[in-house]
Motif scaffolding. Structure first.
Motif, PDB file in Angstrom:
ATOM      1  N   UNK A 194     -10.687   5.707 -10.748  1.00  0.00           N
ATOM      2  CA  UNK A 194     -11.255   7.024 -10.491  1.00  0.00           C
ATOM      3  C   UNK A 194     -10.318   7.882  -9.652  1.00  0.00           C
ATOM      4  N   UNK A 195      -9.670   7.300  -8.657  1.00  0.00           N
ATOM      5  CA  UNK A 195      -8.818   8.064  -7.742  1.00  0.00           C
ATOM      6  C   UNK A 195      -7.384   8.103  -8.248  1.00  0.00           C
ATOM      7  N   UNK A 196      -6.805   9.310  -8.282  1.00  0.00           N
ATOM      8  CA  UNK A 196      -5.413   9.410  -8.707  1.00  0.00           C
ATOM      9  C   UNK A 196      -4.479   8.731  -7.712  1.00  0.00           C
ATOM     10  N   UNK A 197      -4.888   8.618  -6.451  1.00  0.00           N
ATOM     11  CA  UNK A 197      -4.086   7.895  -5.473  1.00  0.00           C
ATOM     12  C   UNK A 197      -4.005   6.411  -5.813  1.00  0.00           C
ATOM     13  N   UNK A 198      -5.085   5.857  -6.342  1.00  0.00           N
ATOM     14  CA  UNK A 198      -5.065   4.461  -6.776  1.00  0.00           C
ATOM     15  C   UNK A 198      -4.159   4.293  -7.992  1.00  0.00           C
ATOM     16  N   UNK A 199      -4.162   5.272  -8.894  1.00  0.00           N
ATOM     17  CA  UNK A 199      -3.253   5.229 -10.038  1.00  0.00           C
ATOM     18  C   UNK A 199      -1.796   5.178  -9.568  1.00  0.00           C
ATOM     19  N   UNK A 200      -1.456   6.044  -8.614  1.00  0.00           N
ATOM     20  CA  UNK A 200      -0.081   6.093  -8.118  1.00  0.00           C
ATOM     21  C   UNK A 200       0.305   4.780  -7.450  1.00  0.00           C
ATOM     22  N   UNK A 201      -0.634   4.183  -6.710  1.00  0.00           N
ATOM     23  CA  UNK A 201      -0.343   2.909  -6.038  1.00  0.00           C
ATOM     24  C   UNK A 201      -0.113   1.798  -7.049  1.00  0.00           C
TER      25      UNK A 201
ATOM     26  N   UNK B 253       0.853  -1.188   0.000  1.00  0.00           N
ATOM     27  CA  UNK B 253       0.000   0.000   0.000  1.00  0.00           C
ATOM     28  C   UNK B 253       0.886   1.235   0.000  1.00  0.00           C
ATOM     29  N   UNK B 254       0.239   2.390  -0.073  1.00  0.00           N
ATOM     30  CA  UNK B 254       0.958   3.658  -0.016  1.00  0.00           C
ATOM     31  C   UNK B 254       0.821   4.299   1.363  1.00  0.00           C
ATOM     32  N   UNK B 255       0.434   3.496   2.366  1.00  0.00           N
ATOM     33  CA  UNK B 255       0.199   4.031   3.703  1.00  0.00           C
ATOM     34  C   UNK B 255       1.453   3.876   4.562  1.00  0.00           C
TER      35      UNK B 255
ATOM     36  N   UNK C 215      -9.403  -0.599  -9.695  1.00  0.00           N
ATOM     37  CA  UNK C 215      -8.422  -1.350  -8.928  1.00  0.00           C
ATOM     38  C   UNK C 215      -7.872  -0.442  -7.827  1.00  0.00           C
ATOM     39  N   UNK C 216      -7.617  -0.989  -6.651  1.00  0.00           N
ATOM     40  CA  UNK C 216      -7.171  -0.155  -5.538  1.00  0.00           C
ATOM     41  C   UNK C 216      -5.655   0.009  -5.499  1.00  0.00           C
TER      42      UNK C 216
ATOM     43  N   UNK D 169      -5.998   0.007   8.979  1.00  0.00           N
ATOM     44  CA  UNK D 169      -4.983   0.322   7.977  1.00  0.00           C
ATOM     45  C   UNK D 169      -5.336  -0.361   6.656  1.00  0.00           C
ATOM     46  N   UNK D 170      -5.095   0.296   5.531  1.00  0.00           N
ATOM     47  CA  UNK D 170      -5.393  -0.324   4.241  1.00  0.00           C
ATOM     48  C   UNK D 170      -4.495  -1.518   3.968  1.00  0.00           C
ATOM     49  N   UNK D 171      -5.022  -2.463   3.210  1.00  0.00           N
ATOM     50  CA  UNK D 171      -4.244  -3.622   2.785  1.00  0.00           C
ATOM     51  C   UNK D 171      -4.197  -3.635   1.266  1.00  0.00           C
ATOM     52  N   UNK D 172      -3.071  -4.065   0.726  1.00  0.00           N
ATOM     53  CA  UNK D 172      -2.890  -4.021  -0.727  1.00  0.00           C
ATOM     54  C   UNK D 172      -3.763  -5.037  -1.443  1.00  0.00           C
ATOM     55  N   UNK D 173      -4.024  -6.157  -0.800  1.00  0.00           N
ATOM     56  CA  UNK D 173      -4.847  -7.215  -1.397  1.00  0.00           C
ATOM     57  C   UNK D 173      -5.775  -7.734  -0.309  1.00  0.00           C
ATOM     58  N   UNK D 174      -7.065  -7.754  -0.577  1.00  0.00           N
ATOM     59  CA  UNK D 174      -7.995  -8.297   0.407  1.00  0.00           C
ATOM     60  C   UNK D 174      -8.737  -9.493  -0.179  1.00  0.00           C
TER      61      UNK D 174
END
Length: 407
Positions: free
Chosen positions: A100-107, A13-15, A55-56, A23-28
């Motif tokens: 949709x989220x640019x944060x998801x693009x960066x991740x 994740x980017x956290x 995709x997250x 806390x976010x997880x990269x794969x759930x």
């Protein structure tokens, strides 16, 4: 080349924060189930036949590329980052993706770079370039039915007649209404067995196209004198959320709360559909207004909202993470209704990043007008990030504050 389990284990994740329950997880579990359910359709499809939406962190995009046998050597593809719509080779990329989220693009980009898979996907808008000829579409289910309808209509209209849409999510966030929304665009809709408190909806047999796409939707808001235009994934849709309404009531109050001098530059931070930006451009005809949000649907909505209110030439839209690209000391007024959700999770991280941005972009003496859920008690954080903070109004649910940037 690794197998799917190894690939998923490598995603991050980017956290950067400490370990915590939310806390976010990269794969759930929903990502894993979606890839397992999609595997029979993905094997053997050619380049360009697979599309991924929302995709997250890259599990769906990179996992689908691997399962489709399409994670080719980077040397034959883009040297860095995703191939962009219209770039050489973009239409031949193994997987087409829209986030949709640019944060998801960066991740996604960060995980792809770490795995040497930057050429495995091409990025597109939610349009025909994303979906034309697609046979398999993977979707991480959105919370809102409007966002789901927007995607489903595009897939049914733009993809191939044999397309299969697989939409996965956590059971606690899924409703039977999601099946009904998919059934508006597809003749066959079924659900997988649940696993890991997750489930996948499978839609096929797209219905014949009838009329225009539902979105964007336009609505008049006579009580605030504005018109709003919204795409499906935009927060609050073609309405006025209660927090923004409460903030506008204070901004329009006839008791001289606003500065007597017209601001030169105004920022609507986390703009959503851009109603605050449109209000600011109409209230201060000489001001330059920026509407910033991380959501593609939001900034597209904000641009149309500005045009619908006759101020499209004075509102500039910016898609970034919490105003990260805005220049220091570039604004006299910041208007903010920060989110307290990150997807389905109750998290205030984005709000605190926005407070920090406001403190950075405001000129000395500039003002942050902020509305927030009263139980969150943001005032100390606003004092630290921006400066002296005054409570302007407090209602049963919301508080409006004005914070002045320290000299």
């Amino acid at each position: 080349m690794w197998d799917l389990a190894d690939l998923l284990a490598r995603l991050r994740t980017d956290d950067p924060g400490p370990a915590r329950e939310d806390a976010p997880v990269a794969v759930d579990a929903a990502d894993r189930l979606l890839l397992d359910e999609a595997a029979p359709w993905l094997r053997g499809v050619g380049p360009g036949a697979v599309s991924v939406v929302d995709d997250r962190y890259g599990a769906l995009t990179l996992g689908a590329a691997l399962l489709a046998g399409a994670a080719a050597d980077d040397a034959t593809r883009a040297p860095a980052g995703a191939q962009k719509d219209g770039a050489p080779g973009a239409q031949r990329a193994p997987v087409r993706v829209h986030q949709d989220a640019c944060t998801a693009e960066a991740a996604l980009d960060a995980n792809a770079a770490a795995l040497g898979m930057t050429g495995a996907y091409a990025r597109h808008g939610l349009d025909g370039a994303l979906l034309a000829g697609a046979r398999v579409v993977l979707l991480r289910l959105p919370r809102g039915l409007a966002a789901l309808r927007d995607v489903a209509e595009h897939v049914a209209r733009e993809a191939g007649p044999d397309v299969v849409l697989l939409a996965g999510g956590r059971v606690k966030h899924m409703t039977h209404a999601m099946n009904d929304v998919l059934a508006e665009s597809f003749g066959d809709v079924s659900a997988s067995l649940a696993r890991g408190k997750s489930r996948v909806l499978v839609a096929s047999s797209p219905r014949p196209v009838r009329g225009d796409l539902t979105y964007p939707v336009t609505s008049d808001l006579p009580d605030v004198g504005l018109r709003v235009v919204a795409f499906g994934a935009a927060f609050a849709g073609a309405g006025l959320d209660l927090g923004t309404r409460f903030l506008l009531e204070q901004l329009d109050a006839p008791d001289g709360r606003l500065p007597g001098t017209e601001p030169r530059d105004v920022v609507d931070l986390g703009c959503g559909t851009g109603l605050l930006a449109a209000w600011a451009a109409r209230r201060w005809p000489g001001a330059r207004v920026v509407a910033a949000d991380r959501s593609d649907a939001a900034v597209r909505s904000a641009a149309l909202t500005a045009t619908a209110n006759g101020v499209g030439d004075r509102v500039r839209t910016v898609r970034d993470d919490a105003g990260a690209t805005l220049a220091d000391a570039s604004a006299d007024v910041v208007l903010l209704n920060p989110p307290f959700h990150d997807g389905a999770a109750l998290r205030t991280d984005a709000a605190h990043r926005m407070f920090a941005t406001a403190g950075r972009v405001l000129r000395p003496g500039g003002a942050l007008w902020c509305v927030w859920n009263s139980h969150l008690r943001y005032r100390p954080a606003l004092e630290r990030a921006v400066g002296p903070t005054t409570q302007v109004a407090r209602g049963p649910r919301f508080t409006v504050t004005r914070s002045l940037r320290r000299p």
